[in-house]
Design a protein around this motif. Structure first.
Motif, short mmCIF file in Angstrom:
data_model
loop_
_atom_site.label_atom_id
_atom_site.label_comp_id
_atom_site.label_asym_id
_atom_site.label_seq_id
_atom_site.Cartn_x
_atom_site.Cartn_y
_atom_site.Cartn_z
N ALA A 32 0.84 -1.19 0.00
CA ALA A 32 0.00 0.00 0.00
C ALA A 32 0.88 1.25 0.00
CB ALA A 32 -0.93 -0.01 1.21
N LYS A 35 0.35 8.20 3.17
CA LYS A 35 -0.03 9.55 2.81
C LYS A 35 1.09 10.32 2.11
CE LYS A 35 -3.36 9.92 6.59
NZ LYS A 35 -3.74 10.62 7.84
N LYS A 53 -8.25 -4.64 2.85
CA LYS A 53 -8.24 -3.33 2.19
C LYS A 53 -8.96 -2.29 3.04
CE LYS A 53 -8.07 -5.24 -2.51
NZ LYS A 53 -8.78 -5.39 -3.82
N ARG A 57 -7.28 1.15 4.53
CA ARG A 57 -7.85 2.48 4.29
C ARG A 57 -8.15 3.18 5.62
NH1 ARG A 57 -10.95 -0.44 0.27
NH2 ARG A 57 -10.09 -0.02 -1.83
N ARG A 58 -8.60 2.41 6.60
CA ARG A 58 -8.87 3.00 7.91
C ARG A 58 -7.61 3.57 8.54
NH1 ARG A 58 -8.74 2.15 13.14
NH2 ARG A 58 -7.54 0.23 12.92
N ASN A 62 -3.39 3.66 0.99
CA ASN A 62 -4.08 3.33 -0.26
C ASN A 62 -3.64 1.93 -0.72
OD1 ASN A 62 -5.46 3.37 -2.68
ND2 ASN A 62 -3.91 4.61 -3.75
#
Length: 423
Positions: A32, A35, A53, A57-58, A62
């Motif tokens: 992933a 940020k 996934k 995301r939590r 990404n």
């Protein structure tokens, strides 16, 4: 009454469902972007890839790829779990619990850092049992080989008294000390055993490949062989014709001794009794057994395990069949009301100093402290004896190599010297 039964059944079904759900989790490998756009990767247990996934995301990442972690074709079960692995685990869990980390989280962290797949799965299973409501000593009981009766008794005593973190620290120290003694003894015995094996291997090579060459030379020269040389030639001829029989006898003998030692208590007792009579090595084995007895009994007694019950577990921790059987006899004597020091004296296996220190400990109510002092003294004695043994073995090993290999070489050159003297 019926309502309570219904509630209990419902609770049991809920716990069973929770355990089943935990066991159905699959390990996924994921990559992933965080940020900052940095590529991250890791592993996560979940029921399906979508949940992985969602969790990423939590956490503000990404997801790029999420796939089930492939199982290795070879060694999927992992390596054997060694006592040293258990000792390291004991120290880790003791440190984490002393720092206030919850038990379930501690198991999860330790399991995540394991390279041994078998041990990792074992710790994960124990964690799941604890999550399902089992006590730690009950969860450990599923793996009696790795966590023996002594280990589980100590943990149970710690849980009952509400001092599990303190007991785990004591268990960790105990396991580290015991493994240190075992490592010292193995180190002392490994070096001479390896040198002797190498010497025998060199002798076999000489008999199979070198002696036949000299034998051909002697035959062409028509020289009469000395008795010592003839003996070497005869041994070479036997090995060339029946090397398989010699190998079968050696391997079969070793396997027979090992199997008999494991399956027959009489053979194990005889071998251990003879081992204790070997000069220097026997003294090391005796001191090691006393050190392990004293430390194990001291740890269990300090943890609050009753003396008779503690000696049941101590019998298997001495590392010696002779001392193990003696401890069982002592347990029977203590169970009918005899003092521990009197029971020890009847075995004729413990030095007078050990018996006297135990007697002082019983009278003063500080038996565990006295046992720890005995253990520390004999652990130091083992260390010193091993160092002395290593020093004494070096010249002895040189003599053995000289007799085996050097004697054979001299025997081969005797006819050459005799032949040279005729000219």
């Amino acid at each position: 009454m019926a309502t309570a039964t219904t509630i209990n059944k419902s609770t049991n079904r809920s716990v069973g469902a929770a355990r089943a759900a935990v066991k159905q989790l699959t390990v996924y490998e994921w990559t992933a972007l965080d940020k900052r756009g940095t590529r991250m990767k890791g592993e996560m247990q979940a029921r399906n890839a979508s949940l992985v996934k969602a969790e990423l995301r939590r956490q503000g990442m990404n997801p790029q790829t999420v796939k089930e972690k492939p199982k290795p074709l070879f060694g999927a079960a992992g390596k054997r779990v060694k006592p040293r692995d258990v000792a390291i685990f004991s120290r880790q869990i003791a440190t984490m619990m002393a720092a206030g980390v919850p038990m379930v989280q501690s198991f999860e962290i330790i399991a995540g850092g394991q390279r041994n797949v078998r041990f990792k799965n074992m710790l994960t299973d124990i964690k799941q049992n604890i999550e399902g409501g089992s006590a730690l000593h009950e969860s450990l009981a599923k793996y009696p080989v790795q966590f023996d009766e002594l280990y589980r008794n100590l943990v149970r005593a710690g849980e009952s008294a509400g001092v599990l973190d303190t007991v785990l620290d004591t268990v960790a120290t105990y396991k580290e000390r015991i493994e240190a003694i075992k490592a010292k003894i193995k180190k002392a015995l490994f070096y001479p055993a390896m040198v002797l094996c190498v010497a025998l291997l060199v002798s076999m090579i000489l008999l199979l490949f070198v002696v036949p060459v000299f034998q051909g030379v002697f035959k062409d020269a028509g020289v009469e062989l000395p008795a010592f040389t003839q003996m070497i030639v005869n041994a070479s001829q036997f090995m060339q014709s029946y090397w398989w029989l010699a190998l079968l006898i050696v391997v079969g003998g070793i396997v027979a001794i090992v199997m008999s030692y494991k399956r027959s208590e009489k053979v194990a007792h005889f071998v251990d009794r003879m081992s204790l009579k070997i000069p220097i090595i026997g003294n090391i084995l005796r001191q090691s057994a006393i050190a392990r007895f004293a430390r194990t009994l001291g740890v269990t007694f300090r943890a609050g395990v009753p003396l008779v019950e503690a000696m049941d577990a101590v019998a298997g921790a001495t590392g010696s069949v002779v001392y193990g059987q003696a401890v069982k006899r002592m347990r029977d004597d203590v169970a009918i009301g005899h003092q521990l020091q009197l029971a020890m004296k009847q075995t004729n296996l413990f030095p007078n100093m050990v018996v006297q220190m135990v007697a002082i400990g019983e009278e003063s109510g500080a038996l565990d402290s006295m046992l720890f002092k005995v253990a520390e003294f004999y652990e130091e004695e083992v260390n010193n004896a091993v160092d002395t043994l290593s020093t004494l073995l070096e010249p002895l090993i040189m003599v053995v190599i000289g007799v085996l290999v050097g004697g054979m070489v001299v025997g081969l050159y005797l006819p050459i010297f005799k032949l040279a003297g005729t000219f």
